[in-house]
Design a protein around this motif. Structure first.
Motif, short mmCIF file in Angstrom:
data_model
loop_
_atom_site.label_atom_id
_atom_site.label_comp_id
_atom_site.label_asym_id
_atom_site.label_seq_id
_atom_site.Cartn_x
_atom_site.Cartn_y
_atom_site.Cartn_z
N SER A 14 0.94 -1.32 -0.03
CA SER A 14 0.10 0.01 0.01
C SER A 14 0.90 1.19 0.04
O SER A 14 0.41 2.56 0.34
CB SER A 14 -0.99 -0.24 1.17
N ILE A 15 2.24 1.10 -0.51
CA ILE A 15 3.19 2.27 -0.30
C ILE A 15 3.61 2.67 -1.65
O ILE A 15 4.02 1.79 -2.31
CB ILE A 15 4.39 1.99 0.71
N ALA A 16 3.50 3.85 -1.97
CA ALA A 16 3.89 4.36 -3.42
C ALA A 16 5.40 4.72 -3.13
O ALA A 16 5.99 5.31 -2.23
CB ALA A 16 3.11 5.47 -3.90
N THR A 17 6.17 4.03 -4.05
CA THR A 17 7.39 4.47 -3.93
C THR A 17 8.10 5.00 -5.18
O THR A 17 7.47 4.41 -6.45
CB THR A 17 8.29 3.25 -3.71
N ARG A 18 9.08 6.13 -5.18
CA ARG A 18 9.35 6.60 -6.51
C ARG A 18 10.38 5.45 -7.13
O ARG A 18 11.01 4.70 -6.50
CB ARG A 18 10.25 7.88 -6.25
N LEU A 19 10.45 5.58 -8.54
CA LEU A 19 10.83 4.76 -9.15
C LEU A 19 12.53 4.76 -9.20
O LEU A 19 13.32 4.01 -9.39
CB LEU A 19 10.56 4.39 -10.68
N ASP A 20 12.80 6.28 -8.87
CA ASP A 20 14.32 6.46 -8.86
C ASP A 20 14.77 6.55 -7.48
O ASP A 20 15.92 7.03 -7.10
CB ASP A 20 14.40 8.16 -9.39
N ASP A 21 14.02 5.96 -6.42
CA ASP A 21 14.41 5.70 -5.15
C ASP A 21 15.79 4.87 -5.03
O ASP A 21 15.79 4.01 -6.07
CB ASP A 21 13.54 4.95 -4.35
N VAL A 22 16.75 4.99 -4.35
CA VAL A 22 17.76 4.12 -4.21
C VAL A 22 17.76 3.07 -3.30
O VAL A 22 17.27 3.09 -2.18
CB VAL A 22 19.10 5.04 -3.72
N TRP A 23 17.92 1.75 -3.71
CA TRP A 23 17.76 0.54 -2.90
C TRP A 23 19.13 -0.14 -2.74
O TRP A 23 20.00 0.34 -3.67
CB TRP A 23 16.76 -0.49 -3.80
N MET A 57 33.72 -9.21 3.28
CA MET A 57 33.36 -10.61 3.85
C MET A 57 33.53 -10.41 5.08
O MET A 57 32.71 -11.12 5.95
CB MET A 57 34.26 -11.81 2.90
N ARG A 58 34.43 -9.88 5.70
CA ARG A 58 34.94 -9.63 7.01
C ARG A 58 33.35 -8.89 7.79
O ARG A 58 33.02 -9.30 8.78
CB ARG A 58 35.91 -9.07 7.62
N GLU A 59 33.00 -7.90 7.17
CA GLU A 59 31.67 -7.25 7.62
C GLU A 59 30.63 -8.14 7.89
O GLU A 59 29.96 -8.18 8.72
CB GLU A 59 31.15 -6.00 6.60
N VAL A 60 30.23 -9.10 6.88
CA VAL A 60 29.37 -10.12 6.67
C VAL A 60 29.60 -11.03 7.84
O VAL A 60 28.71 -11.28 8.89
CB VAL A 60 29.16 -10.77 5.45
N HIS A 61 30.82 -11.43 8.12
CA HIS A 61 31.26 -12.52 9.18
C HIS A 61 31.12 -11.65 10.51
O HIS A 61 30.38 -12.37 11.63
CB HIS A 61 32.51 -12.85 8.85
N GLU A 62 31.73 -10.51 10.75
CA GLU A 62 31.85 -9.91 12.05
C GLU A 62 30.26 -9.23 12.38
O GLU A 62 29.83 -9.26 13.53
CB GLU A 62 32.85 -9.08 12.03
N ASN A 63 29.72 -8.39 11.46
CA ASN A 63 28.54 -7.76 11.76
C ASN A 63 27.34 -8.40 11.37
O ASN A 63 26.12 -7.75 11.55
CB ASN A 63 28.88 -6.24 11.09
N GLY A 64 27.47 -9.46 10.69
CA GLY A 64 26.08 -10.13 10.38
C GLY A 64 25.47 -9.88 8.83
O GLY A 64 24.62 -10.51 8.62
N ARG A 65 26.23 -8.72 8.45
CA ARG A 65 25.53 -8.18 7.18
C ARG A 65 26.61 -7.14 6.45
O ARG A 65 27.46 -6.50 7.16
CB ARG A 65 24.35 -7.65 7.12
N SER A 66 26.57 -6.98 5.28
CA SER A 66 27.20 -5.93 4.37
C SER A 66 26.36 -5.52 3.19
O SER A 66 25.94 -6.30 2.65
CB SER A 66 28.63 -6.54 4.05
N VAL A 67 26.24 -4.25 3.27
CA VAL A 67 25.66 -3.69 1.94
C VAL A 67 26.81 -3.66 0.80
O VAL A 67 27.73 -3.18 0.75
CB VAL A 67 25.11 -2.25 2.07
N LEU A 68 26.28 -4.60 -0.52
CA LEU A 68 27.20 -4.69 -1.58
C LEU A 68 27.11 -3.78 -2.68
O LEU A 68 28.00 -3.67 -3.59
CB LEU A 68 27.18 -6.32 -1.90
N SER A 69 25.73 -3.24 -2.92
CA SER A 69 25.49 -2.60 -4.23
C SER A 69 24.39 -1.68 -3.81
O SER A 69 23.47 -1.85 -2.67
CB SER A 69 25.43 -3.51 -5.29
N SER A 70 24.31 -0.65 -4.40
CA SER A 70 23.07 0.09 -4.41
C SER A 70 22.82 0.70 -5.80
O SER A 70 23.43 1.05 -6.92
CB SER A 70 23.21 1.51 -3.62
N GLY A 71 21.45 1.21 -5.95
CA GLY A 71 21.12 1.69 -7.33
C GLY A 71 19.45 1.53 -7.10
O GLY A 71 18.70 1.38 -6.30
N PRO A 72 18.93 1.48 -8.64
CA PRO A 72 17.69 1.40 -8.78
C PRO A 72 16.94 -0.19 -8.40
O PRO A 72 17.83 -1.10 -8.34
CB PRO A 72 17.39 1.41 -10.36
#
Length: 97
Positions: A14-23, A57-72
């Motif tokens: 039920s949420i409208a999102t802009r197509l140019d939002d960064v994911w 990889m260390r971020e994933v292992h030590e922090n439980g997650r890592s952001v690997l990419s961003s964009g549309p």
């Protein structure tokens, strides 16, 4: 919240999102894959240097997650599916959430 029919918006539930939002594509830690394998995937798919791939990889292992990419959103969906094809646990979310 009313949903616009304008082509620059799409409806997500039920949420409208802009197509140019960064994911972002997030890779999560799992008890299955070896750290060397995760590093290899990051180098291969995201074209990272060995040093950058090991850092992520260390971020994933030590922090439980890592952001690997961003964009549309569409590109992040492709990245998430690619991580799944390598056997990694990945999700996408709107940046800043």
């Amino acid at each position: 919240m009313p949903v616009s029919t304008n082509s620059e918006f799409e409806t997500e539930g039920s949420i409208a999102t802009r197509l140019d939002d960064v994911w972002v594509t997030i890779v999560w830690n799992d008890p299955v894959n070896l750290m060397s394998y995760v590093t290899h995937v990051f180098q291969t798919y995201f074209n990272l240097t060995l040093e950058d791939a090991e850092k992520r990889m260390r971020e994933v292992h030590e922090n439980g997650r890592s952001v690997l990419s961003s964009g549309p959103r569409e590109k992040m969906e492709v990245d998430v599916q690619a991580m799944h094809s390598y056997g990694l646990w990945a999700t996408l979310q709107r940046s800043g959430e």
